[in-house]
Motif scaffolding. Structure first.
Motif, PDB file in Angstrom:
ATOM      1  N   LEU A   1    -113.134  79.445 -14.049  1.00 26.26           N
ATOM      2  CA  LEU A   1    -114.133  79.909 -13.059  1.00 26.26           C
ATOM      3  C   LEU A   1    -113.211  80.916 -11.310  1.00 26.26           C
ATOM      4  N   LEU A   2    -112.095  80.346 -11.518  1.00 29.65           N
ATOM      5  CA  LEU A   2    -111.399  80.390 -10.740  1.00 29.65           C
ATOM      6  C   LEU A   2    -110.254  81.018 -10.776  1.00 29.65           C
ATOM      7  N   THR A   3    -110.638  82.284 -11.723  1.00 35.52           N
ATOM      8  CA  THR A   3    -110.451  83.606 -12.308  1.00 35.52           C
ATOM      9  C   THR A   3    -111.534  84.721 -11.968  1.00 35.52           C
ATOM     10  N   ALA A   4    -112.533  83.778 -12.145  1.00 35.21           N
ATOM     11  CA  ALA A   4    -114.131  84.258 -11.757  1.00 35.21           C
ATOM     12  C   ALA A   4    -114.219  84.541 -10.062  1.00 35.21           C
ATOM     13  N   GLY A   5    -113.016  83.491  -9.672  1.00 27.83           N
ATOM     14  CA  GLY A   5    -113.271  84.098  -7.560  1.00 27.83           C
ATOM     15  C   GLY A   5    -112.579  84.312  -7.641  1.00 27.83           C
ATOM     16  N   GLY A   6    -111.493  84.883  -7.896  1.00 35.25           N
ATOM     17  CA  GLY A   6    -110.735  85.740  -7.893  1.00 35.25           C
ATOM     18  C   GLY A   6    -110.697  87.294  -7.870  1.00 35.25           C
ATOM     19  N   ILE A   7    -111.339  87.241  -9.271  1.00 33.74           N
ATOM     20  CA  ILE A   7    -111.937  88.678  -9.877  1.00 33.74           C
ATOM     21  C   ILE A   7    -113.112  89.424  -8.553  1.00 33.74           C
ATOM     22  N   GLY A   8    -113.387  88.111  -7.965  1.00 30.17           N
ATOM     23  CA  GLY A   8    -114.786  88.305  -7.506  1.00 30.17           C
ATOM     24  C   GLY A   8    -114.567  89.085  -5.996  1.00 30.17           C
ATOM     25  N   LEU A   9    -113.393  88.103  -5.570  1.00 28.69           N
ATOM     26  CA  LEU A   9    -112.694  88.983  -4.295  1.00 28.69           C
ATOM     27  C   LEU A   9    -112.407  90.409  -4.192  1.00 28.69           C
ATOM     28  N   ALA A  10    -111.275  90.114  -5.382  1.00 29.85           N
ATOM     29  CA  ALA A  10    -110.831  91.552  -5.286  1.00 29.85           C
ATOM     30  C   ALA A  10    -111.726  92.989  -5.751  1.00 29.85           C
ATOM     31  N   ALA A  11    -112.954  92.529  -6.375  1.00 28.19           N
ATOM     32  CA  ALA A  11    -113.706  94.012  -6.444  1.00 28.19           C
ATOM     33  C   ALA A  11    -114.567  93.923  -5.535  1.00 28.19           C
TER      34      ALA A  11
ATOM     35  N   LEU B   1    -121.633  73.646 -21.360  1.00 27.32           N
ATOM     36  CA  LEU B   1    -120.042  73.383 -21.239  1.00 27.32           C
ATOM     37  C   LEU B   1    -119.838  72.117 -22.764  1.00 27.32           C
ATOM     38  N   ASP B   2    -120.322  71.028 -21.516  1.00 30.68           N
ATOM     39  CA  ASP B   2    -119.875  69.918 -22.992  1.00 30.68           C
ATOM     40  C   ASP B   2    -120.778  69.340 -24.580  1.00 30.68           C
ATOM     41  N   ASP B   3    -122.114  69.719 -23.918  1.00 30.31           N
ATOM     42  CA  ASP B   3    -123.229  69.439 -25.021  1.00 30.31           C
ATOM     43  C   ASP B   3    -122.371  71.068 -26.323  1.00 30.31           C
ATOM     44  N   LEU B   4    -121.803  72.277 -26.024  1.00 28.19           N
ATOM     45  CA  LEU B   4    -121.301  73.109 -26.585  1.00 28.19           C
ATOM     46  C   LEU B   4    -120.891  72.725 -27.701  1.00 28.19           C
ATOM     47  N   LEU B   5    -119.369  72.150 -26.927  1.00 32.31           N
ATOM     48  CA  LEU B   5    -117.854  72.065 -27.292  1.00 32.31           C
ATOM     49  C   LEU B   5    -118.759  70.959 -28.557  1.00 32.31           C
TER      50      LEU B   5
ATOM     51  N   ALA C   1    -114.823  78.259  -3.190  1.00 29.24           N
ATOM     52  CA  ALA C   1    -115.406  78.455  -4.405  1.00 29.24           C
ATOM     53  C   ALA C   1    -113.729  78.287  -4.927  1.00 29.24           C
ATOM     54  N   VAL C   2    -112.573  79.288  -4.626  1.00 31.00           N
ATOM     55  CA  VAL C   2    -111.610  79.228  -5.740  1.00 31.00           C
ATOM     56  C   VAL C   2    -110.816  77.780  -4.757  1.00 31.00           C
ATOM     57  N   GLY C   3    -110.893  77.470  -3.651  1.00 26.31           N
ATOM     58  CA  GLY C   3    -109.793  75.859  -3.345  1.00 26.31           C
ATOM     59  C   GLY C   3    -111.061  74.927  -3.542  1.00 26.31           C
ATOM     60  N   THR C   4    -112.510  74.898  -4.036  1.00 25.73           N
ATOM     61  CA  THR C   4    -112.641  73.102  -4.166  1.00 25.73           C
ATOM     62  C   THR C   4    -112.066  73.607  -5.538  1.00 25.73           C
ATOM     63  N   LEU C   5    -112.293  75.134  -6.420  1.00 29.17           N
ATOM     64  CA  LEU C   5    -111.772  74.169  -7.800  1.00 29.17           C
ATOM     65  C   LEU C   5    -110.923  74.099  -8.247  1.00 29.17           C
ATOM     66  N   ALA C   6    -109.883  74.710  -7.202  1.00 35.47           N
ATOM     67  CA  ALA C   6    -107.789  74.426  -7.000  1.00 35.47           C
ATOM     68  C   ALA C   6    -108.119  72.800  -7.083  1.00 35.47           C
ATOM     69  N   VAL C   7    -108.604  72.110  -5.962  1.00 35.56           N
ATOM     70  CA  VAL C   7    -109.244  70.649  -6.130  1.00 35.56           C
ATOM     71  C   VAL C   7    -109.137  70.227  -7.382  1.00 35.56           C
ATOM     72  N   LEU C   8    -110.276  70.296  -7.994  1.00 36.45           N
ATOM     73  CA  LEU C   8    -111.062  69.978  -8.497  1.00 36.45           C
ATOM     74  C   LEU C   8    -110.079  69.724 -10.225  1.00 36.45           C
ATOM     75  N   THR C   9    -109.608  71.030 -10.861  1.00 35.59           N
ATOM     76  CA  THR C   9    -108.941  71.392 -11.388  1.00 35.59           C
ATOM     77  C   THR C   9    -107.336  70.417 -11.326  1.00 35.59           C
ATOM     78  N   GLY C  10    -106.808  70.619 -10.114  1.00 37.02           N
ATOM     79  CA  GLY C  10    -105.824  69.597  -9.767  1.00 37.02           C
ATOM     80  C   GLY C  10    -105.551  67.912  -9.755  1.00 37.02           C
ATOM     81  N   GLY C  11    -106.892  67.563  -9.574  1.00 35.49           N
ATOM     82  CA  GLY C  11    -107.589  65.716  -9.605  1.00 35.49           C
ATOM     83  C   GLY C  11    -107.704  65.264 -11.110  1.00 35.49           C
TER      84      GLY C  11
ATOM     85  N   ILE D   1    -110.278  74.156 -18.639  1.00 34.67           N
ATOM     86  CA  ILE D   1    -109.884  75.057 -19.193  1.00 34.67           C
ATOM     87  C   ILE D   1    -111.107  75.733 -18.512  1.00 34.67           C
ATOM     88  N   ARG D   2    -112.076  75.354 -18.325  1.00 34.98           N
ATOM     89  CA  ARG D   2    -113.505  75.812 -18.086  1.00 34.98           C
ATOM     90  C   ARG D   2    -113.277  75.990 -16.367  1.00 34.98           C
TER      91      ARG D   2
END
Length: 173
Positions: free
Chosen positions: A123-133, A164-168, A79-89, A118-119
């Motif tokens: 999610l990347l942070t949630a992945g890191g926190i989840g792995l640490a937990a 998120l898009d609808d809320l914004l 998840a973290v790797g996929t999100l990193a690629v998506l964010t970089g893109g 930011i979203r």
């Protein structure tokens, strides 16, 4: 820490599952998703199409790995790797001034922008926190009420991420 790990696992699995469902709900939805990746112009056209297919496969792998308790660490890593690629893109596209609709969850017409970065960072942070937990929780026994609360928290978080898009739009219009 066990319930925090469960929340992060369920959140990421739900977000990726909804993302996959939105992209593969029909041939036209999938074609629009692939086209949105190609339009970003980060990679050559044929490579962009292959990258779009690979991203869906990576999202699916993350969902499966997060769903199984014994592969949760690999799921967090996927998840973290996929999100990193998506964010970089997204960042690369924004630097080039490219705007394409965010087809992250299917039919949205909102152009990619800072909120999507930011979203993904959340999610990347949630992945890191989840792995640490996961590392701290070990094989702790889970109480059903705690698991239920963790799953409800994850569902609310996933709903906020997916919509998120609808809320914004609602709060910025």
């Amino acid at each position: 820490m066990l319930y925090l790990m469960i929340t992060c696992r369920a959140l990421l699995a739900a977000v990726f599952a909804v993302a996959i469902a939105g992209k593969v709900r029909g041939r036209s939805a999938y074609d629009e998703y692939v086209s949105s990746i190609v339009v970003l112009g980060i990679l050559p056209r044929t490579v962009s199409a292959m990258a779009a297919h690979a991203l869906v496969a990576a999202e699916a792998a993350a969902v499966v790995l997060l769903a199984l308790p014994w592969t949760a660490p690999l799921g967090f890593a996927a998840a973290v790797g996929t999100l990193a690629v998506l964010t970089g893109g997204i960042l690369a596209a924004l630097r080039r001034g490219r705007q394409a609709p965010c087809r992250c969850f299917g039919a949205s017409v909102t152009p990619l922008g800072r909120p999507h970065v930011i979203r993904n960072l959340v999610l990347l942070t949630a992945g890191g926190i989840g792995l640490a937990a996961w590392a701290v929780a070990g094989a702790s026994p889970a109480h059903p009420a705690g698991v239920a609360l963790a799953l409800v928290a994850a569902a609310v978080g996933a709903l906020l991420v997916v919509r998120l898009d609808d809320l914004l739009e609602l709060f910025t219009a």
